[in-house]
Design a protein around this motif. Sequence first.
Motif, PDB file in Angstrom:
ATOM      1  N   VAL A  49       0.838  -1.197   0.000  1.00  0.00           N
ATOM      2  CA  VAL A  49       0.000   0.000   0.000  1.00  0.00           C
ATOM      3  C   VAL A  49       0.875   1.250   0.000  1.00  0.00           C
ATOM      4  O   VAL A  49       1.845   1.341   0.751  1.00  0.00           O
ATOM      5  N   ALA A  76      -5.284   5.409   0.475  1.00  0.00           N
ATOM      6  CA  ALA A  76      -4.471   4.191   0.386  1.00  0.00           C
ATOM      7  C   ALA A  76      -4.634   3.594  -1.006  1.00  0.00           C
ATOM      8  O   ALA A  76      -5.746   3.326  -1.460  1.00  0.00           O
ATOM      9  N   PHE A 119      -7.167  -3.533   3.460  1.00  0.00           N
ATOM     10  CA  PHE A 119      -7.730  -3.124   4.747  1.00  0.00           C
ATOM     11  C   PHE A 119      -6.807  -3.530   5.895  1.00  0.00           C
ATOM     12  O   PHE A 119      -6.503  -2.740   6.797  1.00  0.00           O
ATOM     13  N   VAL A 155      -3.533  -1.416   5.910  1.00  0.00           N
ATOM     14  CA  VAL A 155      -3.741  -0.028   6.325  1.00  0.00           C
ATOM     15  C   VAL A 155      -4.016   0.055   7.817  1.00  0.00           C
ATOM     16  O   VAL A 155      -3.434   0.889   8.539  1.00  0.00           O
ATOM     17  N   ILE A 210      -9.851   4.270   2.127  1.00  0.00           N
ATOM     18  CA  ILE A 210      -9.612   2.956   1.535  1.00  0.00           C
ATOM     19  C   ILE A 210     -10.691   2.694   0.496  1.00  0.00           C
ATOM     20  O   ILE A 210     -11.888   2.829   0.780  1.00  0.00           O
ATOM     21  N   ILE A 260     -10.445   5.694   9.527  1.00  0.00           N
ATOM     22  CA  ILE A 260     -10.519   5.357   8.108  1.00  0.00           C
ATOM     23  C   ILE A 260     -11.775   5.943   7.482  1.00  0.00           C
ATOM     24  O   ILE A 260     -12.778   6.221   8.152  1.00  0.00           O
TER      25      ILE A 260
END
Length: 611
Positions: free
Chosen positions: A351, A369, A404, A407, A426, A456
């Motif tokens: 990422v 991301a 996911f 991150v 994301i 997020i």
Amino acid sequence: MIKAIDTSCVTVLSPINLSIAHIGDHFGFSVAVFDPYLHLRYINGTALRAFHLTSAHTDLHLSVLPLPRGLNDLAVVFHAVMTHGGVEVLSLLIDGKRCRAEVTALRGPQGENQGIMLVVFDGLRTMPPDQPNATELVRNNDADEAGDVASNLELQRIEFLATHDDLTGLPNRNLLGDRLKHAISQARRTKQKVAVLFIDLDNFKEINDTYGHAIGDRVLKQAAARLLRCVRDADTLSRMGGDEFIAVLENVSLQDIIRVANRIVTSMATAFSINNSKLNLSASVGIAVFPEDGNDSATLLGVADSAMYLAKQYGRNQYQFFASEKKAQALQRSQLETDLRAAVTAGHLRVAYQPKVDLASGRIVGAEALVRWSDFILGEVPPSCFLPIAESSGLMVTIGTQVFEQVLAQIARWREGGMVVPCIAINVSVHQLRDVNFVTKITAMITNAKVPANSISIDLTENALMDRIDQVLEHLLQLEKIGVHFSIDDFGTGYSSLAYLRKLPIHELKVDRSFIGGIANESNLRSVTRAAIEMGHALGVHVVAVGVETAEQLELLRDDGCDGAQGFLFYEPLAPNEFVLALEGNSGSTAATGTIAGPGDYGRSAPFIFQ
């Protein structure tokens, strides 16, 4: 004459009927069975002792068996007998001792070639005293008969060498030409494919120069034996001369061709053992396919040769298809999907983080991301190449989960280092949203990472929102309750309804780069962008412009009241440690002092340039 041994009890390529072994051992003669490609498939106890072999030699090719003197020219006889059928009676001098032998062609129920049986009768020693009739099996030849045998053997040797390579026993260029013509003719009638594989041993000249031609010849024999194991029984393997081999595969699919080519590359990359030394080679393989790449032997051989040189140019130790542009694209896509699956399975995707800037203050207020793939051979693969393949091949859910997890783990590391982390966006695909367990999975990952849910933001495209809108709305409302934020990505390119947008818990709109790129030159794009900004403000959400690359675009966006921006004018996508440094150097940064790095830390010398 010697009685012919009944071979009806012999089954090649499977354990031999014990009656043959019993007869051989009882009378004291040696029995060995070879398949059509001259791999040793059975040998009885008498032959093991007489030939100085062990059970470990089973399945090896005739050319690499350490047979005693007198048996090293058997390939010539074997090929002749398999071609013409019947039985050949020989007079052999083995380790200084004259022996009688029979070479018998083994045939299946339909007359198909199943290999060779060699029986060696070892003089008077083989006659048990209680079996006087056994003398019929070992009656000595008179001089005339021995001379006839020798003359016949020499004629067969000359005939064999006219169509076969004298070192490996493989078909030579002449026989290959005949078989390839026949394969093409057959494929033309049956509408099947024929593949021609041009195989060249990489760096073989260095072995000849370093160790001498005698060692080089032994390597070529071993290479031929390995290649025979890689192709199918119905295929033809030929030595063209030097370190070049040709394989002709009949009635094949693309999967069959790739399977054989992979076996060849893998087999040749395994070290060759010569005189207790390990010699390393590899193979470059070029592939041409009938009828796509040519309709005759000369054309197919030529384009396979060209493809082989392409394999060498790309680094050797691989195969390459000869392909027209369309076919090349299809094959490239197929290979890219294979490589992508391997990268996903191995966890090689990483990422990068592209900062999002507040236009009023110039501060970094978040980041997106972005998944990245760096392949050992291909290098950096643009997302525009591999993400569509991931979508069509069903990999997006797995990739989305990996992103996911990466991150959230990175946010946790940053927070442990004392950094106040801005919100990280994301991307979520429509395939993930269709999963009935989407909310449960996202919630579990956030909980396991031990980070706040508002760390997020989930980016959704308009098309993803409109797919099964009721289910999507339910997902978003549940995740909003635990603090997750949402933004609409690529806004303006889909077909979302304002009525639906008002119902969704959206915090941000991202105006697509296709509009931003032209706002300085096209008035209609400027108008659409301004309308999108006004629409977002009317909905009570922030508006971010994506793909900002020039100062002029930036000024126009500020004039039109855009809240934030993201693009190469500010930052390229950054590795985790680079993102921390960007925060530290940014006015009003919320980053703690020091560089916080984690897995996937790629260094400042390798910026990510694909967007």
